[in-house]
Design an enzyme around this catalytic site. Structure first.
Site, PDB file in Angstrom:
ATOM      1  CB  CYS A  43      -0.929   0.007   1.210  1.00 45.67           C
ATOM      2  SG  CYS A  43      -1.998   1.464   1.259  1.00 45.67           S
ATOM      3  CB  CYS A  48      -3.369   2.470  -1.427  1.00 44.22           C
ATOM      4  SG  CYS A  48      -3.337   0.825  -0.759  1.00 44.22           S
ATOM      5  CE  LYS A  51      -5.008   3.188  -6.190  1.00 47.77           C
ATOM      6  NZ  LYS A  51      -5.914   2.112  -5.712  1.00 47.77           N
ATOM      7  CE1 TYR A 178      -7.550  -2.099  -6.322  1.00 43.65           C
ATOM      8  CE2 TYR A 178      -8.638  -4.225  -6.446  1.00 43.65           C
ATOM      9  CZ  TYR A 178      -7.675  -3.401  -5.893  1.00 43.65           C
ATOM     10  OH  TYR A 178      -6.851  -3.885  -4.916  1.00 43.65           O
ATOM     11  CD  GLU A 182      -7.812   2.043  -8.668  1.00 42.35           C
ATOM     12  OE1 GLU A 182      -8.607   2.257  -7.743  1.00 42.35           O
ATOM     13  OE2 GLU A 182      -6.711   1.460  -8.495  1.00 42.35           O
ATOM     14  CG  HIS A 435     -30.213  21.890  -2.527  1.00 44.63           C
ATOM     15  ND1 HIS A 435     -30.262  21.047  -3.624  1.00 44.63           N
ATOM     16  CD2 HIS A 435     -30.478  23.139  -2.992  1.00 44.63           C
ATOM     17  CE1 HIS A 435     -30.554  21.761  -4.700  1.00 44.63           C
ATOM     18  NE2 HIS A 435     -30.689  23.044  -4.343  1.00 44.63           N
ATOM     19  CD  GLU A 440     -29.581  17.836  -3.201  1.00 45.15           C
ATOM     20  OE1 GLU A 440     -30.706  18.098  -2.751  1.00 45.15           O
ATOM     21  OE2 GLU A 440     -28.830  18.688  -3.716  1.00 45.15           O
TER      22      GLU A 440
END
Length: 452
Positions: A43, A48, A51, A178, A182, A435, A440
């Site tokens: 990682c 991670c 990346k 993934y 990515e 909002h 939302e």
């Protein structure tokens, strides 16, 4: 019997470091840890963290274009890969030193070398020394898997991409998971012409079909040539690039070929096989809910067990192990309803069941809203986001939440708290919307789009 250590950890990634720190600093154990490469594991060093920094870098061309649409008089310049790579290495070194500092502060003895297991209570170090230990924890992570195709040595993996001397002009990413998706987005954002080959019918297998379909459509709209149902037959070095011969007979040339076709546990060569430790079909170390192997004194956590291969999961597993064995607080790591994010462009955040998996389990209702978000709409882009809830008809619980769009990773972390707590659709409905935001929509969808 007297041992040199109470715990010896093999592997200095997130799971191993957490277990070592908790066992030593909070459990009072005498702990040692061996790491043969760089502290921090996949990682921090080659996963991670670097990346995600590359993701940030690759997003700036779009941000600059948006800024111009908003009235800012800015012009994009050339991307300085050498500068970025240098700053990246500085940051990774800082993080590695932080990991080392954590271990030192906790009183953990660190060996910067390979370690293997001799028997249930003995570890051999690469310098020839042997030490005894009451417990052994294997936390050696995983490695990229490259299929055995002719010319495979011409390709790189995600381990290598951070160290390229220069960025390619033409890149092929092989794989549909993934990591592949990515990096296809990253390379495209940094200016490369990108193709992605995947042998399956659609990229991001295992994720909600509607969500991954939207991601794939957006990637293609951004100029990434996704070729599904396509695999590499062989690679050949040519005078002007790497010729890639696909199984359908087509030949294309690239400056770089990156394989992201899955990962394998780093379990071989550790000396575990003769001791009776069990292994799965993928080479993963078999453990029970307590992360204990068939040899009572040997445990394993993280990607080497191939359960849920995410850094936060490895940390939870390592912490639970240390609490159980050294702090008198027996507990198992919870692998249920673990949220995750895919840092493609757009991002995908998900927790719980996809629509297809939920439907196979019980009758469901699906609430979904897809729309163009305000920020990119004003800038003239055609981006779409997706907000989706999968709801049990019987219990009304939200079984899955799926978000595609800017900040999906950040949003899904918060949504995961509600889903983990067992929130119902009516709990979401009772929550007043913030909002104007993208998120939302999660609390304003009143009518199901599908019910079966």
């Amino acid at each position: 019997m007297t041992f040199d250590y109470d715990l010896f950890v093999i592997g200095g990634g997130s799971g191993g470091v957490r277990a070592a720190r908790i066992a030593s600093a909070e459990g009072g154990a005498k702990v040692a840890l061996a790491e043969e490469y760089r502290m921090g594991g996949t990682c921090v060093i080659r996963g991670c963290v670097p990346k995600k920094l590359m993701v940030y870098a690759s997003e700036y061309p779009g941000l600059i274009a948006d800024a111009r649409a908003y009235g800012w008089q800015v012009q994009p310049g050339a991307f300085d890969w050498a500068q970025f790579r240098g700053q990246l290495e500085v940051e990774l070194t800082r993080l590695e030193n932080a990991y080392r500092g954590t271990l030192k502060s906790a009183g953990v003895e660190v060996f910067d070398m390979r370690a293997t297991v001799v028997d249930a209570h003995t570890v051999a170090l690469a310098d020839g020394r042997q030490v005894t230990t009451k417990h052994i924890l294997i936390a050696t992570g995983g490695r990229p898997f490259v299929p055995d195709v002719p010319g495979a040595e011409l390709a790189i993996t995600s381990n290598d991409i951070f160290h390229l001397a220069a960025l390619p002009k033409r890149a092929l990413v092989v794989g549909g998971g993934y990591i592949a998706s990515e990096f296809a987005c990253i390379l495209k954002g940094l200016g490369a012409e990108v193709a992605q080959y995947y042998r399956g019918a659609q990229i991001l297998r295992g994720f909600d079909d509607e969500a991954r379909g939207l991601v794939a459509t957006a990637m293609q709209a951004n100029g990434i040539a996704i070729h599904c149902g396509t695999d590499v037959q062989r690679l050949e070095q040519g005078e002007t690039g790497i010729s890639v011969v696909a199984q359908d007979g087509t030949v294309r040339e690239f400056d770089l070929v990156m394989y992201a076709t899955g990962r394998k546990p780093n379990s071989a060569g550790l000396g575990l096989e003769p001791l009776g430790v069990g292994f799965g079909r993928n080479g993963e170390i078999l453990v029970d809910g307590w992360s204990q192997t068939a040899v009572p004194s040997i445990y394993a956590v993280g990607d080497v067990t191939d359960r849920i291969n995410l850094t936060p999961v490895a940390i939870r597993e390592g912490h639970a192990f240390a609490d159980t064995v050294f702090r008198g607080l027996p507990r198992q790591a919870d692998h249920d309803l673990v949220a995750s994010a895919v840092f493609t462009q757009p991002e995908l955040g998900t927790v719980g069941l996809g629509e297809e998996a939920a439907r196979a389990q019980e009758p469901i209702e699906v609430y979904a809203a897809s729309f163009r978000p305000m920020q990119s709409l004003f800038a003239g882009r055609q981006d779409r986001v997706l907000m989706k809830l999968v709801v049990s008809q019987a219990s009304r619980k939200v079984l899955g939440c799926h978000i595609v769009g800017p900040g999906a990773g950040e949003m899904i972390q918060l949504a995961a708290i509600a889903v983990k707590m067992g929130a119902t659709k009516e709990d979401f409905d009772r929550t007043v919307a913030v909002h104007p935001t993208i998120s939302e929509e999660l609390v304003t969808m009143r009518n199901p789009v599908r019910r079966d």
